[in-house]
Design a protein around this motif. Structure first.
Motif, PDB file in Angstrom:
ATOM      1  N   SER A   1      -1.916   6.920   4.725  1.00 57.15           N
ATOM      2  CA  SER A   1      -3.146   6.854   5.525  1.00 57.15           C
ATOM      3  C   SER A   1      -3.777   5.468   5.422  1.00 57.15           C
ATOM      4  CB  SER A   1      -4.151   7.908   5.062  1.00 57.15           C
ATOM      5  OG  SER A   1      -3.605   9.193   5.182  1.00 57.15           O
ATOM      6  N   ASN A   2      -3.812   4.927   4.208  1.00 57.78           N
ATOM      7  CA  ASN A   2      -4.349   3.572   4.024  1.00 57.78           C
ATOM      8  C   ASN A   2      -3.519   2.555   4.795  1.00 57.78           C
ATOM      9  OD1 ASN A   2      -6.237   4.617   2.285  1.00 57.78           O
ATOM     10  ND2 ASN A   2      -5.259   3.867   0.424  1.00 57.78           N
TER      11      ASN A   2
ATOM     12  N   ASP B   1      -0.229   4.533  -0.058  1.00 56.94           N
ATOM     13  CA  ASP B   1      -0.807   5.709   0.611  1.00 56.94           C
ATOM     14  C   ASP B   1      -0.629   5.535   2.123  1.00 56.94           C
ATOM     15  OD1 ASP B   1      -3.358   7.932   0.234  1.00 56.94           O
ATOM     16  OD2 ASP B   1      -3.085   6.977   2.183  1.00 56.94           O
TER      17      ASP B   1
ATOM     18  N   LEU C   1       0.843  -1.208   0.000  1.00 57.49           N
ATOM     19  CA  LEU C   1       0.000   0.000   0.000  1.00 57.49           C
ATOM     20  C   LEU C   1       0.876   1.255   0.000  1.00 57.49           C
ATOM     21  CD1 LEU C   1      -2.996  -0.605   2.453  1.00 57.49           C
ATOM     22  CD2 LEU C   1      -2.952  -0.781  -0.035  1.00 57.49           C
TER      23      LEU C   1
ATOM     24  N   THR D   1      -7.913  -1.335   2.069  1.00 59.51           N
ATOM     25  CA  THR D   1      -7.736  -1.484   3.517  1.00 59.51           C
ATOM     26  C   THR D   1      -8.917  -2.220   4.133  1.00 59.51           C
ATOM     27  OG1 THR D   1      -6.410   0.519   3.639  1.00 59.51           O
ATOM     28  CG2 THR D   1      -7.427  -0.206   5.679  1.00 59.51           C
TER      29      THR D   1
ATOM     30  N   GLU E   1      -2.544   0.154  -4.156  1.00 56.79           N
ATOM     31  CA  GLU E   1      -3.875   0.657  -4.474  1.00 56.79           C
ATOM     32  C   GLU E   1      -4.028   0.837  -5.989  1.00 56.79           C
ATOM     33  OE1 GLU E   1      -1.734   2.184  -2.494  1.00 56.79           O
ATOM     34  OE2 GLU E   1      -2.664   2.843  -0.625  1.00 56.79           O
TER      35      GLU E   1
ATOM     36  N   ALA F   1     -15.462   5.681   1.855  1.00 56.56           N
ATOM     37  CA  ALA F   1     -15.077   4.266   1.924  1.00 56.56           C
ATOM     38  C   ALA F   1     -16.194   3.436   2.550  1.00 56.56           C
ATOM     39  CB  ALA F   1     -13.777   4.121   2.729  1.00 56.56           C
TER      40      ALA F   1
ATOM     41  N   ASN G   1     -12.682  -1.001  -0.885  1.00 54.00           N
ATOM     42  CA  ASN G   1     -11.465  -0.290  -0.517  1.00 54.00           C
ATOM     43  C   ASN G   1     -10.419  -1.327  -0.071  1.00 54.00           C
ATOM     44  OD1 ASN G   1      -9.961   0.680   2.043  1.00 54.00           O
ATOM     45  ND2 ASN G   1     -10.494   2.593   1.041  1.00 54.00           N
TER      46      ASN G   1
END
Lengths: 255, 255
Positions: free
Chosen positions: A126-127, A124, A122, A239, A212, B130, A237
């Motif tokens: 935040s993800n 990102d 991943l 995550t 992603e 999300a 999504n």
């Protein structure tokens, strides 16, 4: 009395180093990270005090308020407000901690997995942070970072992870090929895979999660699992999907 | 030939209105939204063409490329690049659509729920997006918005929702008290609740989800469900926790 260092200039070497810790590249270069958060800072000081080297406060009262929780070895700093605000990217207005990033060893993938090991690309932060929070919550201990992955000590990742990073061991690998050549079982999430809700989970496995929007290499030799959905949206999504898989493993793994 | 309107001035009334659609307040005032995305724009044009009123392109080639998918009723605009970039907050560099926000009726909460109705106060539009993606994926049709909730047609929500908003009916309610006074069963996620993985899900229910970091009013009359975890972190991300609950309902609800 404990010495407090006041910093007013953006040319100050410490400040310049800290500002570089807002990006993965600076974190890698300096082997340090910044932790922010009304709850996470006191929690981390209580749980892993030796991971921290310094505290950075916006003013003396804020530093004094945190003082009872601060180990003696921490260097103490009060920054001019405009400088502090450049480091306080989450806008907490509360003291930040400076910590040391552990070395991420190269994963020995020939050794079989122990428990669920999460191999993750991943990009990102935040993800990645939300995912690491789920990983710690569902009993993961080891995370294998692909080169595409965001840095787990990026401020945005730390913000989403709620101190989960201090519960996880991170190792790194050069890429998908190295992972596929290692020990199994290797499992991946894929819309076309077998029904994850009916799967007999092994206790030990590697669960792989692609970047992603990119997914996994089509030729990756991994068993595919799918989360059944209504079909109203093309996919979940990343995550969320990974967290659902982790939850199922945690509640249905062999004792 | 279809007329194309060129816009070069930031004083242009249409541009000024569109720029206001980057925030919930402007979306509410004008009853319109902006949709961006390499995949979501063509998908939405195919699925719900009547929801859109205009297209905004960064240049003529980009508009021409999308032209075969554009219904005749859409007004076509080419914007000067600096103006376009102010609207293209996701940085897609591809045409944006202008759509009409449906009216959100006041929920009739005295009527019993039909299927799983999600009552939600998530204030961060990315988190809400999300969650809506998970909701559509797991068979939710109706979302009850609390006053604290972000606007579901906020650009950041639309970005996370992957067109799920077009599969959901939105209604609004004045607050938790109105929800608690309505028909049940009312279920909430709470660390101290009963084990969600062993729960006998009803087919029809309202699942309530509080604001990030705030949770639910302590006195809310709802049955509490918990997702068992290792205890290594205090809680899961709100969107992740709700998605796990939705997945369990979807796979274990009565046929």
């Amino acid at each position: 009395m404990t010495r407090v260092i006041a910093i007013d200039s953006e040319q100050n070497e410490r400040f310049r180093t800290w500002e570089r810790l807002l990006e993965g590249r600076g974190i890698r270069k300096h082997g340090a990270f910044l932790l922010a958060g009304r709850k996470t800072v006191p929690e981390a000081l209580a749980a892993v005090p030796d991971r921290f080297t310094a505290v950075i406060a916006p003013d003396t009262p804020a530093l004094d308020q945190l003082a009872p929780l601060l180990p003696a070895h921490l260097a103490r700093h009060v920054l001019a407000r405009p400088l502090f605000e450049r480091l306080d990217v989450s806008g907490t207005r509360l003291p930040l901690l400076v910590g040391t990033v552990p070395a991420f060893a190269e994963a020995d993938l020939a050794a079989p997995p122990r428990g669920l090991e999460l191999a993750c690309a991943l990009g990102d932060p935040s993800n990645l942070g939300a995912l690491l929070r789920s990983a710690a919550a569902f009993g993961v201990r080891r995370v294998i970072l692909l080169p595409e992955a965001a840095h787990p000590f990026h401020p945005k990742c730390l913000r989403g992870a709620a101190n989960a990073v201090f519960r996880l061991d991170f190792v790194r690998t050069r890429g998908w090929a190295a992972l596929a050549a290692g020990a199994g079982p290797l499992l991946a999430l894929d819309g076309g895979g077998a029904d994850l809700t009916r799967f007999s989970w092994p206790g030990d496995l590697r669960l792989v999660l692609g970047e992603e929007g990119q997914g996994l290499p089509a030729d990756l030799a991994a068993a595919r699992l799918a989360i059944p959905t209504s079909g109203a949206v093309e996919s979940l999504n990343a995550t969320v999907a990974a967290s659902i898989a982790l939850q199922h493993w945690f509640s249905r793994r062999p004792a």
